[in-house]
Enzyme design. Structure first.
Site, PDB file in Angstrom:
ATOM      1  N   ASN A 196      19.527 -75.050  -3.764  1.00 20.80           N
ATOM      2  CA  ASN A 196      18.913 -74.329  -4.877  1.00 20.80           C
ATOM      3  C   ASN A 196      19.155 -75.190  -6.121  1.00 20.80           C
ATOM      4  OD1 ASN A 196      18.069 -72.656  -6.886  1.00 20.80           O
ATOM      5  ND2 ASN A 196      19.644 -71.077  -6.574  1.00 20.80           N
ATOM      6  N   TRP A 197      18.119 -75.890  -6.507  1.00 23.79           N
ATOM      7  CA  TRP A 197      18.277 -76.800  -7.652  1.00 23.79           C
ATOM      8  C   TRP A 197      18.383 -76.063  -8.985  1.00 23.79           C
ATOM      9  CZ3 TRP A 197      14.254 -81.341  -6.618  1.00 23.79           C
ATOM     10  CH2 TRP A 197      14.735 -82.133  -5.566  1.00 23.79           C
ATOM     11  N   LYS A 198      18.055 -74.774  -8.989  1.00 20.88           N
ATOM     12  CA  LYS A 198      18.038 -73.987 -10.236  1.00 20.88           C
ATOM     13  C   LYS A 198      17.168 -74.697 -11.269  1.00 20.88           C
ATOM     14  CE  LYS A 198      22.416 -71.990  -8.887  1.00 20.88           C
ATOM     15  NZ  LYS A 198      23.691 -71.397  -9.267  1.00 20.88           N
ATOM     16  N   HIS A 221      18.407 -63.695  -6.581  1.00 22.19           N
ATOM     17  CA  HIS A 221      19.574 -64.495  -6.963  1.00 22.19           C
ATOM     18  C   HIS A 221      20.333 -63.775  -8.078  1.00 22.19           C
ATOM     19  CE1 HIS A 221      22.083 -67.717  -8.449  1.00 22.19           C
ATOM     20  NE2 HIS A 221      21.900 -68.288  -7.283  1.00 22.19           N
ATOM     21  N   GLU A 252      21.603 -64.804 -10.707  1.00 26.55           N
ATOM     22  CA  GLU A 252      21.186 -65.190 -12.063  1.00 26.55           C
ATOM     23  C   GLU A 252      19.934 -64.421 -12.479  1.00 26.55           C
ATOM     24  OE1 GLU A 252      21.270 -69.394 -11.272  1.00 26.55           O
ATOM     25  OE2 GLU A 252      23.445 -69.241 -11.070  1.00 26.55           O
ATOM     26  N   GLU A 300      26.293 -64.453  -1.840  1.00 27.94           N
ATOM     27  CA  GLU A 300      26.782 -65.295  -2.931  1.00 27.94           C
ATOM     28  C   GLU A 300      27.637 -64.452  -3.878  1.00 27.94           C
ATOM     29  OE1 GLU A 300      24.034 -68.965  -3.400  1.00 27.94           O
ATOM     30  OE2 GLU A 300      23.283 -67.384  -4.694  1.00 27.94           O
ATOM     31  N   GLY A 340      29.065 -71.542  -9.289  1.00 29.48           N
ATOM     32  CA  GLY A 340      29.217 -72.502 -10.378  1.00 29.48           C
ATOM     33  C   GLY A 340      30.603 -72.522 -10.988  1.00 29.48           C
ATOM     34  N   SER A 349      29.846 -72.454  -4.846  1.00 31.45           N
ATOM     35  CA  SER A 349      30.726 -73.629  -4.858  1.00 31.45           C
ATOM     36  C   SER A 349      30.894 -74.278  -3.479  1.00 31.45           C
ATOM     37  CB  SER A 349      32.077 -73.294  -5.485  1.00 31.45           C
ATOM     38  OG  SER A 349      31.897 -72.850  -6.826  1.00 31.45           O
ATOM     39  N   GLY A 372      24.161 -74.841  -4.822  1.00 33.52           N
ATOM     40  CA  GLY A 372      23.675 -75.096  -6.169  1.00 33.52           C
ATOM     41  C   GLY A 372      24.062 -76.494  -6.641  1.00 33.52           C
ATOM     42  N   GLY A 373      25.128 -76.567  -7.431  1.00 32.30           N
ATOM     43  CA  GLY A 373      25.539 -77.818  -8.077  1.00 32.30           C
ATOM     44  C   GLY A 373      25.597 -79.022  -7.155  1.00 32.30           C
TER      45      GLY A 373
HETATM   46  P1  13P Z   1      26.919 -73.382  -6.892  1.00 35.41           P
HETATM   47  O1  13P Z   1      26.844 -74.072  -5.556  1.00 35.41           O
HETATM   48  O2  13P Z   1      26.642 -74.300  -8.050  1.00 35.41           O
HETATM   49  O3  13P Z   1      28.173 -72.585  -7.038  1.00 35.41           O
HETATM   50  O4  13P Z   1      25.706 -72.316  -6.917  1.00 35.41           O
HETATM   51  C1  13P Z   1      25.556 -71.450  -5.857  1.00 35.41           C
HETATM   52  C2  13P Z   1      24.257 -70.765  -5.989  1.00 35.41           C
HETATM   53  O5  13P Z   1      24.055 -69.946  -6.858  1.00 35.41           O
HETATM   54  C3  13P Z   1      23.200 -71.130  -5.034  1.00 35.41           C
HETATM   55  O6  13P Z   1      22.116 -70.258  -5.129  1.00 35.41           O
END
Ligand code: 13P
Length: 251
Positions: free
Chosen positions: A10-12, A95, A97, A167, A173, A212, A233-234
């Site tokens: 998930n590149w966000k 998600h 967010e 999640e 994050g 994470s 994500g990251g």
């Molecule tokens: P991180 O891997 O940056 O913690 O993000 C997880 C996430 O929200 C994937 O959708």
């Protein structure tokens, strides 16, 4: 039942044409060697570029959200049919967010799932508790309620054609990963909730862990019986790290 691991990026709201090209140049040529299923969920403006970059490879393409309406006067929004049109097979819905920053309630998430399902998009449904909810001991109630809303909307078979992602909000994050045991407990409860409706779908459903995930912890998470992949994500912004995560999957 063996479920093939799904590693999803998930590149966000990250990337650029230049950065994306560097990522695909590094990752795509080596992707055929990987045993797991691979999905990249990118910002919608880059989906067409990525559809071309992934053409003829095993890397699947997904979006990060979808509007619940089919089309019309919804300025700034993207319909499920549009995502299909530019080559998406998948879409992330719910998600945390989106839930916390953009008001996606369980009802709205359910409507989005319905819209995606009607267009034949496979959904990655995200669920997860906040730190407060975990400390209050309500984790299982919260995630089960989030799951139930979507399950009522599209049914267990459509859910199993996509994936569920657990999640924990406190792990996103933050560098704080749920321990494999903590994640396993919630994944098992989620699978049980699906099993109560349809045992076959429960066995087939892939439940991803997100929060994470990095090369150093992916293997121990994938080793748990009800963890069938990761939503990253990251660490997925670096092709090398995402590749290592994918390579941690034995099946
Ligand atoms: P991180 O891997 O940056 O913690 O993000 C997880 C996430 O929200 C994937 O959708």
């Amino acid at each position: 039942m063996t479920r093939k691991i799904l590693a999803a990026a998930n590149w966000k709201m990250n990337g650029s044409r230049t950065a994306n090209r560097a990522w695909t140049d590094s990752f795509v040529p080596r992707s055929a060697e990987l045993a797991c299923n691979i999905l990249v969920c990118a910002p919608s403006v880059y989906l067409s570029d990525l559809d071309r970059a992934f053409e003829g490879t095993k890397v699947m393409l997904g979006a990060q959200d979808v509007n619940e309406h089919a089309n019309g006067a919804y300025t700034g929004e993207t319909a499920a049919a549009m995502l299909k049109d530019v080559g998406c097979e998948w879409v992330i819905i719910g998600h945390s967010e989106r839930r916390t920053l953009y008001g996606d309630s369980n009802e709205r998430v359910a409507a989005k799932c319905r819209a995606a399902h009607e267009q034949g998009l496979r959904v990655v449904l995200c669920v997860g508790e906040t730190l407060q909810e975990r400390e209050a001991g309500t984790t299982i109630d919260v995630v089960t309620e989030q799951l139930q809303a979507a399950l009522n909307a599209i049914g267990p078979q459509a859910l199993a054609a996509g994936a569920l992602a657990y999640e924990p909000v406190w792990a996103i994050g933050t560098g704080k990963t749920a321990t494999p045991a903590q994640a396993q407990e919630v994944h098992a409860a989620l699978r049980d909730a699906v099993r109560a409706v349809d045992p076959e779908s429960a066995d087939a459903l892939r439940i991803l862990y997100g929060g994470s995930v990095k090369p150093a912890n992916a293997a121990e998470l994938f080793a748990m019986p009800d963890i069938d992949g990761a939503l990253v994500g990251g660490a997925a912004l670096k092709a090398e790290d995402f590749y290592s995560i994918c390579a941690s999957a034995q099946v």
